[in-house]
Design a protein around this motif. Structure first.
Motif, PDB file in Angstrom:
ATOM      1  N   SER A  10      29.885   4.639  -9.947  1.00 28.44           N
ATOM      2  CA  SER A  10      31.208   4.921  -9.367  1.00 28.44           C
ATOM      3  C   SER A  10      31.185   6.238  -8.606  1.00 28.44           C
ATOM      4  O   SER A  10      30.579   7.208  -9.063  1.00 28.44           O
ATOM      5  CB  SER A  10      32.261   5.021 -10.471  1.00 28.44           C
ATOM      6  OG  SER A  10      33.478   5.507  -9.916  1.00 28.44           O
ATOM      7  N   ARG A  12      33.471   8.265  -8.559  1.00 30.49           N
ATOM      8  CA  ARG A  12      34.339   9.237  -9.240  1.00 30.49           C
ATOM      9  C   ARG A  12      33.968   9.283 -10.724  1.00 30.49           C
ATOM     10  O   ARG A  12      33.299   8.383 -11.246  1.00 30.49           O
ATOM     11  CB  ARG A  12      35.813   8.868  -9.062  1.00 30.49           C
ATOM     12  CG  ARG A  12      36.187   7.546  -9.721  1.00 30.49           C
ATOM     13  CD  ARG A  12      37.647   7.177  -9.449  1.00 30.49           C
ATOM     14  NE  ARG A  12      38.027   6.030 -10.271  1.00 30.49           N
ATOM     15  CZ  ARG A  12      39.261   5.535 -10.326  1.00 30.49           C
ATOM     16  NH1 ARG A  12      40.214   6.068  -9.599  1.00 30.49           N
ATOM     17  NH2 ARG A  12      39.525   4.504 -11.097  1.00 30.49           N
ATOM     18  N   ASN A  15      36.272   5.446 -15.271  1.00 27.63           N
ATOM     19  CA  ASN A  15      36.079   4.458 -16.335  1.00 27.63           C
ATOM     20  C   ASN A  15      34.608   4.073 -16.542  1.00 27.63           C
ATOM     21  O   ASN A  15      34.162   3.909 -17.682  1.00 27.63           O
ATOM     22  CB  ASN A  15      36.922   3.222 -16.015  1.00 27.63           C
ATOM     23  CG  ASN A  15      38.390   3.587 -15.896  1.00 27.63           C
ATOM     24  OD1 ASN A  15      39.010   3.993 -16.863  1.00 27.63           O
ATOM     25  ND2 ASN A  15      38.950   3.477 -14.686  1.00 27.63           N
ATOM     26  N   SER A  16      33.869   3.949 -15.469  1.00 27.66           N
ATOM     27  CA  SER A  16      32.445   3.594 -15.608  1.00 27.66           C
ATOM     28  C   SER A  16      31.709   4.725 -16.330  1.00 27.66           C
ATOM     29  O   SER A  16      30.846   4.482 -17.194  1.00 27.66           O
ATOM     30  CB  SER A  16      31.777   3.406 -14.244  1.00 27.66           C
ATOM     31  OG  SER A  16      32.515   2.563 -13.428  1.00 27.66           O
ATOM     32  N   VAL A  88      33.650  -2.759 -10.562  1.00 35.15           N
ATOM     33  CA  VAL A  88      33.547  -3.922  -9.672  1.00 35.15           C
ATOM     34  C   VAL A  88      34.177  -3.524  -8.338  1.00 35.15           C
ATOM     35  O   VAL A  88      35.293  -3.009  -8.296  1.00 35.15           O
ATOM     36  CB  VAL A  88      34.323  -5.128 -10.245  1.00 35.15           C
ATOM     37  CG1 VAL A  88      34.232  -6.312  -9.287  1.00 35.15           C
ATOM     38  CG2 VAL A  88      33.825  -5.496 -11.629  1.00 35.15           C
ATOM     39  N   HIS A  90      34.928  -5.380  -4.766  1.00 36.49           N
ATOM     40  CA  HIS A  90      34.898  -6.618  -3.979  1.00 36.49           C
ATOM     41  C   HIS A  90      33.998  -7.659  -4.657  1.00 36.49           C
ATOM     42  O   HIS A  90      33.085  -8.218  -4.044  1.00 36.49           O
ATOM     43  CB  HIS A  90      34.407  -6.330  -2.552  1.00 36.49           C
ATOM     44  CG  HIS A  90      34.990  -7.246  -1.517  1.00 36.49           C
ATOM     45  ND1 HIS A  90      36.086  -6.935  -0.769  1.00 36.49           N
ATOM     46  CD2 HIS A  90      34.635  -8.494  -1.159  1.00 36.49           C
ATOM     47  CE1 HIS A  90      36.369  -7.946   0.032  1.00 36.49           C
ATOM     48  NE2 HIS A  90      35.510  -8.913  -0.198  1.00 36.49           N
ATOM     49  N   MET A  91      34.208  -7.812  -5.943  1.00 34.90           N
ATOM     50  CA  MET A  91      33.486  -8.809  -6.756  1.00 34.90           C
ATOM     51  C   MET A  91      31.995  -8.501  -6.940  1.00 34.90           C
ATOM     52  O   MET A  91      31.218  -9.375  -7.356  1.00 34.90           O
ATOM     53  CB  MET A  91      33.597 -10.227  -6.162  1.00 34.90           C
ATOM     54  CG  MET A  91      34.988 -10.778  -6.025  1.00 34.90           C
ATOM     55  SD  MET A  91      35.664 -11.380  -7.576  1.00 34.90           S
ATOM     56  CE  MET A  91      34.679 -12.840  -7.870  1.00 34.90           C
ATOM     57  N   GLN A 134      33.158  -2.935 -15.132  1.00 32.51           N
ATOM     58  CA  GLN A 134      34.593  -3.033 -15.404  1.00 32.51           C
ATOM     59  C   GLN A 134      35.373  -2.984 -14.086  1.00 32.51           C
ATOM     60  O   GLN A 134      34.940  -2.373 -13.113  1.00 32.51           O
ATOM     61  CB  GLN A 134      35.039  -1.956 -16.402  1.00 32.51           C
ATOM     62  CG  GLN A 134      34.628  -0.535 -16.090  1.00 32.51           C
ATOM     63  CD  GLN A 134      35.446   0.093 -15.002  1.00 32.51           C
ATOM     64  OE1 GLN A 134      36.637  -0.170 -14.899  1.00 32.51           O
ATOM     65  NE2 GLN A 134      34.805   0.913 -14.183  1.00 32.51           N
ATOM     66  N   ALA A 136      39.637  -3.584 -12.253  1.00 38.08           N
ATOM     67  CA  ALA A 136      41.073  -3.430 -12.498  1.00 38.08           C
ATOM     68  C   ALA A 136      41.670  -4.685 -13.136  1.00 38.08           C
ATOM     69  O   ALA A 136      42.640  -4.608 -13.872  1.00 38.08           O
ATOM     70  CB  ALA A 136      41.787  -3.118 -11.194  1.00 38.08           C
ATOM     71  N   SER A 140      37.739 -11.056 -12.222  1.00 32.47           N
ATOM     72  CA  SER A 140      37.809 -10.461 -10.883  1.00 32.47           C
ATOM     73  C   SER A 140      36.481  -9.870 -10.463  1.00 32.47           C
ATOM     74  O   SER A 140      36.433  -8.948  -9.672  1.00 32.47           O
ATOM     75  CB  SER A 140      38.885  -9.376 -10.879  1.00 32.47           C
ATOM     76  OG  SER A 140      38.608  -8.448 -11.932  1.00 32.47           O
TER      77      SER A 140
END
Ligand SMILES: Cc1cc2nc3c(=O)[nH]c(=O)nc-3n(C[C@H](O)[C@H](O)[C@H](O)COP(=O)(O)O)c2cc1C
Length: 248
Positions: A10, A12, A15-16, A88, A90-91, A134, A136, A140
């Motif tokens: 990520s 940023r 969460n990852s 994730v 765009h999938m 992970q 949103a 997805s």
């Protein structure tokens, strides 16, 4: 010594990163004196995309683009276990990480070309690779993203690993309850929701299994070294088993 490299995909610290910290904690618990962990984040780093010049084939794997690729490549080559933790996008996997992976694959053909004269071949490097994804939302792209990383593990001659049932089938996953905040998973970690339990238990068991498998593989490599060393595909793996890092 087992070197576990956690790669956060990520841009940023969110969460990852949070799930990766949890994974590395679990990895260390397997054998605190034997496991060394490092968390590498792509945040603030530059990974330009591959430009398909194939110069890495001529330059023993060196990439003509000079950016943060070289630093992460060396850590990747050294690691016994790699745990990717990614959002994730765009999938699938985020662009910075994809750029790194594309360049890594091609440049390692060049790096090891002296082992396989005249053949485009990669060694069986037998690193253990696990993935956490992970997003949103639910349904997805978490599984597609994990599959991208498992495919990467297979292409690189590594061994993909998952966690334990029933929380993980092909890797650990989570969702942020339709909230794009960076601290959603950390904030919800104290909640006893089923989804958070799945995320945390899955992450922990994936990391444990990855380290255990690396220990088994390296111990096996030690015992079988005489048999394996006749085949150049095992030279980089055996170098790691002996505690050496080599470009050969
Ligand atoms: C460019 C972009 C694309 C995204 N695509 C998806 C997607 O396809 N599926 C999904 O569930 N979430 C998607 N998201 C949301 C992120 O995966 C989600 O916010 C995640 O928690 C971010 O993780 P981080 O905090 O580690 O950066 C996307 C976010 C961005 C910025």
């Amino acid at each position: 010594m087992i070197f576990v490299l956690g790669i956060c995909g990520s841009p940023r610290k969110g969460n990852s990163y949070y799930l990766l910290e949890k994974a590395l904690e679990s990895a260390r618990e397997v054998a605190p004196k034997e496991v060394k962990t490092e968390l590498y984040s792509v945040r603030g780093k530059k990974f330009a995309p591959c430009i398909s010049c194939f110069k890495c084939g001529e330059l023993q794997g060196e990439c003509v683009i000079k950016d943060d690729f070289q630093e992460l490549r060396e850590k990747w080559v050294e690691a016994d276990v790699i745990i990717y933790s990614v959002p994730v996008y765009h999938m699938g996997i985020p662009a910075q990480l994809k750029a790194f992976i594309d360049r890594l694959g091609n440049s390692l053909f060049g790096r090891y070309s002296n082992l396989f004269p005249g053949e485009a071949k990669l060694p069986r490097s037998l690193k253990v690779i696990g993935a956490i994804a992970q997003g949103a939302h639910l349904y997805s792209g978490q599984e597609h993203t994990l599959t991208d990383l498992i495919n990467h593990a297979l292409v690189m001659g590594c061994v993909p690993v998952t966690g334990d049932m029933w929380e993980t089938y092909i890797g650990a996953g989570a969702w942020t309850y339709n909230d794009v905040g960076r601290n959603v998973l950390a904030d919800k970690s104290e909640e006893s929701s089923l989804d958070m339990r799945v995320a945390l238990r899955g992450t922990a068991s994936l990391a444990r299994r990855a380290v255990e498998l690396a220990i088994i593989l390296k111990s096996g490599g030690k015992v079988e070294a005489k048999r394996l060393e006749v085949d150049p595909v095992y030279i980089p793996f055996l170098a790691r088993v002996r505690g050496e890092v080599t470009s050969q």
